[in-house]
Write an enzyme that holds these catalytic residues in place. Structure first.
Site, PDB file in Angstrom:
ATOM      1  N   SER A 127      65.532  51.775  57.518  1.00  0.00           N
ATOM      2  CA  SER A 127      64.519  51.949  57.250  1.00  0.00           C
ATOM      3  C   SER A 127      62.950  52.582  57.902  1.00  0.00           C
ATOM      4  CB  SER A 127      63.316  50.473  56.992  1.00  0.00           C
ATOM      5  OG  SER A 127      62.400  50.613  56.586  1.00  0.00           O
ATOM      6  N   GLU A 129      60.658  51.688  58.106  1.00  0.00           N
ATOM      7  CA  GLU A 129      59.612  50.707  59.204  1.00  0.00           C
ATOM      8  C   GLU A 129      60.083  50.514  60.644  1.00  0.00           C
ATOM      9  OE1 GLU A 129      57.378  48.646  56.959  1.00  0.00           O
ATOM     10  OE2 GLU A 129      56.631  47.178  59.102  1.00  0.00           O
ATOM     11  N   TYR A 153      60.726  42.310  60.645  1.00  0.00           N
ATOM     12  CA  TYR A 153      61.365  43.382  59.706  1.00  0.00           C
ATOM     13  C   TYR A 153      62.078  44.794  60.899  1.00  0.00           C
ATOM     14  CZ  TYR A 153      63.312  46.090  56.474  1.00  0.00           C
ATOM     15  OH  TYR A 153      63.956  47.129  55.025  1.00  0.00           O
TER      16      TYR A 153
HETATM   17  N1  GDD Z   1      54.147  43.465  49.062  1.00  0.00           N
HETATM   18  C1  GDD Z   1      53.192  42.802  48.721  1.00  0.00           C
HETATM   19  N2  GDD Z   1      52.013  42.033  48.460  1.00  0.00           N
HETATM   20  N3  GDD Z   1      52.600  43.949  49.553  1.00  0.00           N
HETATM   21  C2  GDD Z   1      51.411  43.532  49.561  1.00  0.00           C
HETATM   22  C3  GDD Z   1      50.263  43.795  48.674  1.00  0.00           C
HETATM   23  C4  GDD Z   1      51.016  42.153  48.519  1.00  0.00           C
HETATM   24  O1  GDD Z   1      50.115  41.380  47.589  1.00  0.00           O
HETATM   25  N4  GDD Z   1      48.814  44.043  48.854  1.00  0.00           N
HETATM   26  C5  GDD Z   1      48.939  45.186  49.301  1.00  0.00           C
HETATM   27  N5  GDD Z   1      50.125  44.742  50.034  1.00  0.00           N
HETATM   28  C6  GDD Z   1      50.962  46.012  50.867  1.00  0.00           C
HETATM   29  C7  GDD Z   1      51.613  45.856  52.595  1.00  0.00           C
HETATM   30  O2  GDD Z   1      50.409  45.488  53.728  1.00  0.00           O
HETATM   31  C8  GDD Z   1      51.834  47.317  52.166  1.00  0.00           C
HETATM   32  O3  GDD Z   1      51.008  47.692  53.462  1.00  0.00           O
HETATM   33  C9  GDD Z   1      52.537  48.261  51.432  1.00  0.00           C
HETATM   34  O4  GDD Z   1      51.979  47.257  50.457  1.00  0.00           O
HETATM   35  C10 GDD Z   1      53.781  47.769  50.715  1.00  0.00           C
HETATM   36  O5  GDD Z   1      54.147  46.673  50.856  1.00  0.00           O
HETATM   37  P1  GDD Z   1      55.677  45.748  50.025  1.00  0.00           P
HETATM   38  O6  GDD Z   1      56.262  46.335  48.983  1.00  0.00           O
HETATM   39  O7  GDD Z   1      56.022  44.617  50.668  1.00  0.00           O
HETATM   40  O8  GDD Z   1      57.075  46.626  50.589  1.00  0.00           O
HETATM   41  P2  GDD Z   1      56.885  47.621  52.665  1.00  0.00           P
HETATM   42  O9  GDD Z   1      56.163  48.849  52.836  1.00  0.00           O
HETATM   43  O10 GDD Z   1      56.327  46.285  53.804  1.00  0.00           O
HETATM   44  O11 GDD Z   1      58.329  47.431  52.309  1.00  0.00           O
HETATM   45  C11 GDD Z   1      59.284  48.075  51.786  1.00  0.00           C
HETATM   46  O12 GDD Z   1      59.650  49.167  52.159  1.00  0.00           O
HETATM   47  C12 GDD Z   1      59.771  49.591  53.261  1.00  0.00           C
HETATM   48  C13 GDD Z   1      60.516  50.669  54.291  1.00  0.00           C
HETATM   49  O13 GDD Z   1      59.325  52.074  54.340  1.00  0.00           O
HETATM   50  C14 GDD Z   1      60.409  47.316  51.575  1.00  0.00           C
HETATM   51  O14 GDD Z   1      61.588  48.032  51.159  1.00  0.00           O
HETATM   52  C15 GDD Z   1      61.182  47.396  53.044  1.00  0.00           C
HETATM   53  O15 GDD Z   1      62.946  47.093  52.078  1.00  0.00           O
HETATM   54  C16 GDD Z   1      61.443  48.793  53.262  1.00  0.00           C
HETATM   55  O16 GDD Z   1      62.510  49.160  54.214  1.00  0.00           O
END
Ligand code: GDD
Length: 328
Positions: A127, A129, A153
């Site tokens: 990832s 991440e 994570y």
């Molecule tokens: N989930 C979520 N919910 N994220 C939020 C929110 C909310 O209410 N508000 C703001 N965000 C911001 C998070 O802080 C983050 O910066 C961004 O939106 C994306 O969050 P997510 O969609 O939860 O994805 P992620 O970037 O944390 O992780 C995903 O991508 C990774 C690859 O970079 C996941 O799919 C991981 O499994 C994957 O590895």
């Protein structure tokens, strides 16, 4: 007669697992996978219920016997390890489970693979991440960017990435890492930010919800479509030599920009509906992701078929269809 190839997928009931299973079946593969036992079966399998021809068994990355039995009976040519606790914020709530599954789970998979079917090829869902706070001077992350993860994570994924490389070199196994940046679709869980925003915006537009609470709106992400990214996984395993590849669009947008696009598509102004709730803010945040996928594009000829707008529009259409039916 040419024998069909066999692919074994962990996490097959997830967003990527379901797209990958469909894609491989369309190429003539035999596809098998494991799902974890859940008291509400339909929650577990709703993404794959309609896909015909998948061989499913119960299994868990933390139950070595279940993995070995599944590999022994299926004898795959390709293994895709997509199973994980994949939610970054939730990894703060359940750090030990996240570590057991995402780190020890990868090792369990590698050990089972090494013992049972070492001639197969192995794909690990690594990832972006893992990069955490690192960004190269030109504003991109790529295969050579240092990994300084900023979440439980992210730390677990770095272990998975490294142990996959270690087993490649130590045991001469065909193990591969796809370093995937964020990827979305209508099948994305609705507690990830894109689908949370789209689902709520559609409900607001239909008068079914009043407001939307988010966390940090100033984080930047590189968002592609899951369908394009599972094609990359497959392409990586078609190579003679194993390797590690970044899979990304090369475009980045803030959560705020994404909200603006989605709400304005529905003829709404996001500022009238979106508020911030500290509950969704992470103890440490990854502020910026933009991937350079030149390696997989140049060496393997991978290409995107979706634009950001095309993907978000597909997600909006998906929720509109569901909620309009419910309203009727
Ligand atoms: N989930 C979520 N919910 N994220 C939020 C929110 C909310 O209410 N508000 C703001 N965000 C911001 C998070 O802080 C983050 O910066 C961004 O939106 C994306 O969050 P997510 O969609 O939860 O994805 P992620 O970037 O944390 O992780 C995903 O991508 C990774 C690859 O970079 C996941 O799919 C991981 O499994 C994957 O590895």
């Amino acid at each position: 007669m040419v024998k069909n190839k066999k692919a074994f997928i962990t996490g097959i009931a997830g967003q990527d697992g379901s797209y990958l299973a469909e894609y491989l079946l369309s190429l003539g593969y035999e596809v098998a996978g494991i799902v974890r036992r859940n008291s509400t079966v339909e929650h577990q399998r709703n993404r794959i219920d309609e896909i015909e021809g998948i061989e499913l068994s119960y299994g868990d990355l933390l139950d070595q016997s279940s993995i070995e039995n599944a590999l022994l009976s299926f004898q795959p040519d390709e293994i895709y390890n997509l199973a994980a606790q994949s939610h970054v914020r939730i990894s703060y709530d359940i750090p030990q489970f996240t570590t057991q599954t995402n780190a020890l789970g990868v090792l369990n998979m590698l050990e089972a693979y090494r013992r049972v079917c070492p001639k197969a090829k192995f794909y690990q869902a690594s990832s972006s991440e893992m990069f955490g706070s690192s960004v190269d001077e030109d504003g991109y992350q790529r295969e050579t960017t240092p990994m300084t993860p900023v979440s439980p994570y992210g730390c677990t994924k770095v272990f998975g990435y490294n142990i996959v490389r270690n087993y490649r070199n130590a045991y001469k196994l065909h193990t591969n890492n796809g370093i995937l940046f964020n990827h979305e679709s209508p099948r994305r869980g609705s507690n990830f930010v894109t689908n949370k925003v789209v689902k709520s915006a559609v409900m607001i537009s239909l008068g079914l919800q009043d407001k939307l609470e988010l966390g940090n709106m100033d984080a930047y992400r590189d968002w592609g479509h899951s369908y394009d990214y599972v094609r990359a996984m497959h392409l990586i395993l078609q190579q003679d030599k194993p390797g590690d590849y970044v899979v990304a669009t090369g475009e980045t947008r803030s959560v705020r920009d994404m909200c603006e696009y989605v709400f304005s598509k529905l003829k709404l102004d996001y500022r009238d509906y979106v508020t911030q709730n500290p509950k969704f803010i992470r103890p440490e945040e990854l502020p910026y992701l933009k991937g350079d996928s030149s390696k997989i594009r140049k060496e393997l000829g991978w290409e995107l078929t979706y634009t950001f707008e095309g993907m978000m529009d597909e997600m909006i259409e998906h929720w509109l269809e569901i909620f309009k039916k419910e309203k009727v």
